[in-house]
Write an enzyme that holds these catalytic residues in place. Sequence first.
Site: not given
Length: 244
Positions: A125, A114, A210
């Site tokens: 550009c 990401h 978790l």
Amino acid sequence: MHQDFFPPGIAVLTGAGISKESGIDTFRDADGLWNRVDLEEVATLEAWHRDKKKVLDFYNRTRAMFRASGIAPNDAHKALARLEREYEGEVTVITQNIDPLHELAGSKRVIHMHGRDGEIRCMACKAVFESDKDLTPVSVCPNCKAVGELRPNIVWFGEMPMHLDEIYEVLERCGLFLAIGTSGEVYPAAGFVLHVRRHAPRARTVELNLEPTDNKSLFQEHIYGPATEIVPPYVARVLTQGWR
Ligand code: NAD
């Protein structure tokens, strides 16, 4: 059929949960970052076109947070760096995180699917630069001199993740796939475990999180708890006993 490599590679997918105990908010937890900001307002191309200042200010603040004193790799990041140093085969971290904590912990093979904080891109550009400077709506591209076309080199919602071809190759040659601190709700990362099962059918798949995720049933082994408590012993186990 994909060629077998020996020793088999280890592919590690990490998400916001691995950086939580370093003081960086996660994405979807009740106290997570995105429950306090509207992602439509800061993390889409439309938002950038609508209000560049708002989007750039958000990422300027995020960068300042990553640089704040006290933000440092935790024992889970360090354990993955140890795994790469000590395992005789290839270890690749595929991270959805934009923070630099894997590299700061010492990991060398890190794919930021990401994007990565500290990189900017010119929309005119397409050049990509390393930069730690704040961006404004009148920042000038060092390459083409366009004004107001620089943005963080970060994948926004609705944009294509980076390095996918390389990632799928890593997944297809792995013998162990770990998903650490990722909710399994953001695609295509959430589909990597299925890709491993289809294309590297002998690989072991392990979820370390978790709590159980929506993807739970796709993994063969589950280890639940805070990343700093569960990742170091798991890595020690792999290094001494393997993963079967
Ligand atoms: P998520 O927030 O959707 O899920 C986080 C997961 O981590 C949850 O399943 C949660 O149960 C788990 N978790 C929370 N605390 C944990 C802990 N201490 N130990 C282990 N697990 C814990 O995150 P995601 O799946 O990575 O979502 C993806 C998006 O979030 C990505 O696009 C990523 O770029 C973005 N994001 C990145 C950062 C960062 O760079 N550190 C921070 C927030 C969001």
